[in-house]
Scaffold this active site. Structure first.
Site, mmCIF file in Angstrom:
data_model
loop_
_atom_site.group_PDB
_atom_site.id
_atom_site.type_symbol
_atom_site.label_atom_id
_atom_site.label_comp_id
_atom_site.label_asym_id
_atom_site.label_seq_id
_atom_site.Cartn_x
_atom_site.Cartn_y
_atom_site.Cartn_z
ATOM 1 N N SER A 11 34.468 36.220 50.077
ATOM 2 C CA SER A 11 33.202 35.597 49.689
ATOM 3 C C SER A 11 33.389 34.404 48.754
ATOM 4 O O SER A 11 32.673 33.402 48.867
ATOM 5 C CB SER A 11 32.285 36.642 49.047
ATOM 6 O OG SER A 11 32.889 37.227 47.901
ATOM 7 N N LYS A 188 39.256 39.704 31.366
ATOM 8 C CA LYS A 188 37.809 39.975 31.282
ATOM 9 C C LYS A 188 37.396 40.992 32.335
ATOM 10 O O LYS A 188 36.424 41.732 32.143
ATOM 11 C CB LYS A 188 37.007 38.684 31.402
ATOM 12 C CG LYS A 188 37.219 37.876 32.679
ATOM 13 C CD LYS A 188 36.284 38.247 33.799
ATOM 14 C CE LYS A 188 36.585 37.457 35.049
ATOM 15 N NZ LYS A 188 35.722 37.816 36.195
ATOM 16 N N ASP A 241 33.089 33.638 30.896
ATOM 17 C CA ASP A 241 33.391 34.475 32.057
ATOM 18 C C ASP A 241 33.204 35.956 31.726
ATOM 19 O O ASP A 241 32.745 36.750 32.551
ATOM 20 C CB ASP A 241 34.816 34.206 32.525
ATOM 21 C CG ASP A 241 35.009 34.471 34.014
ATOM 22 O OD1 ASP A 241 34.055 34.902 34.671
ATOM 23 O OD2 ASP A 241 36.126 34.240 34.509
ATOM 24 N N GLU A 278 39.403 43.641 40.874
ATOM 25 C CA GLU A 278 40.596 43.037 40.287
ATOM 26 C C GLU A 278 40.986 43.685 38.958
ATOM 27 O O GLU A 278 42.163 43.740 38.605
ATOM 28 C CB GLU A 278 40.379 41.536 40.088
ATOM 29 C CG GLU A 278 40.095 40.745 41.370
ATOM 30 C CD GLU A 278 41.341 40.492 42.205
ATOM 31 O OE1 GLU A 278 42.370 41.132 41.949
ATOM 32 O OE2 GLU A 278 41.275 39.653 43.117
#
Length: 338
Positions: A11, A188, A241, A278
């Site tokens: 995506s 993050k 982020d 992730e």
């Protein structure tokens, strides 16, 4: 007009393909998966980005040579767990000085390398840059205003990539701190898992604010110990982020965390999300780096315990709350007591 290949049919790669095509560039989309290319050719739409249509002028291929040879820029948009294998597969086709911008986020558990370091090891002749920041594919694909950062070793490379991507809804800054950007982007995701776990447990805004604030402290603590710049962690690829990944339901890491907080196992949560989470892959690597650089990462340590050691999520939160009393900022002086 540049000739650009998107390496990866997920995506995020598709959203960037639409952006770059709208900027007037010639776009080729490559995937190692024939079924993915067949789907894109047939539907001209990615199933995770409904309503985001792909132009008939784009090319779709599984052919390595078609994707790499003669291209001005390769956008490496495969999941972090496939970055090394994909880089190795394409290495012999990449010309001297050919630009690659990596847009995935992660740290390799086995080597503790960032993704750009991994790409450079497999494709030493390439000019490797990174792009990172608060940028969900679902919003970029729809043309919603987004701001991001390109990092590169040379200002010339960073400015070239900046000019390719930037338009009225996609603002691009540049930075020389590639390491800091990549560490912020990878770590993050681990903190976002913690934020999601807190949501799944039914905790509130106070908890999330604490996780975000103390989470960026952990990221900056490790990142500066490794040579990243403190200012980077205060910017878009650090706190920016982190905020969006901890707060948005577009975030696969937060969604997986919510499920874990509700009692799912890590494997069950990843299956339910149906996308690569992730943060799971970066969590162990973060602890490896913490040990290497002798840095404490209490939030990330508890995330690892929940993911891999069977610790209950509520117990992990309790242990974070009951840690030894500390100063918030250690180098602020107290006034002299009378």
């Amino acid at each position: 007009m540049a000739k650009i290949s998107i390496i990866g049919g997920g995506s995020w790669g598709i959203a960037l393909a639409v952006l770059l095509h709208n900027n007037g560039h010639h776009i080729t989309i490559w995937s190692a998966l024939q079924r993915e290319i067949d789907m894109l050719q047939k539907e001209h739409e990615h199933k995770m980005l409904p309503g985001v249509k792909l132009s008939g002028n784009m090319r779709f291929t599984t052919d390595d040579k078609e994707a790499v040879c003669g291209k001005d820029l390769l956008v490496m948009a495969v999941a972090s767990s496939y970055t090394r294998d994909t880089s190795r597969r394409l290495s012999q086709l990449v010309s001297e000085g050919q630009m690659i911008v990596n847009v995935a986020k992660g740290i390799e558990e086995r080597t503790l390398m960032t993704l750009s370091e991994m790409i450079e090891e497999e494709i030493p002749q390439a000019d490797v840059a990174v792009m990172s920041g608060p940028s969900h594919a679902e919003e970029v694909g729809r043309g919603l205003p987004t701001t991001i950062v390109v990092g590169a070793k040379s200002k010339k490379t960073a400015e070239y990539i900046q000019n390719l991507f930037m338009n009225e809804v996609f603002r691009v800054y540049i930075s020389p701190d590639v390491l800091g950007m990549e560490l912020g982007g990878a770590l993050k995701n681990v903190v976002a898992l913690a934020a999601g776990i807190a949501d799944g447990l039914g905790y509130g805004d106070n908890t999330k604010a604490a996780l975000i604030t103390r989470g960026i402290t952990e990221i900056a603590r490790l990142g500066t110990a490794m040579g990243g710049k403190f200012e980077t962690f205060c910017g878009l690829t650090g706190i920016g982020d982190l905020i969006v990944t901890c707060a948005s339901m577009h975030s696969r890491n937060r969604r997986a965390g919510i499920l874990i907080g509700q009692g799912y196992t890590m494997e069950e949560a990843m299956e339910e999300v149906k996308m690569v989470v992730e943060g799971v892959y970066s969590a162990k690597a973060a602890m490896g780096l913490a040990a290497k650089y002798n840095v404490q990462l209490p939030i990330i340590e508890q995330v690892n315990a929940v993911l891999f050691e069977g610790k209950s999520a509520d117990q992990a939160v309790k242990e974070l709350m009951l840690r030894d009393r500390k100063l918030e900022v250690t180098d602020l002086p107290w006034p002299e007591e009378v």
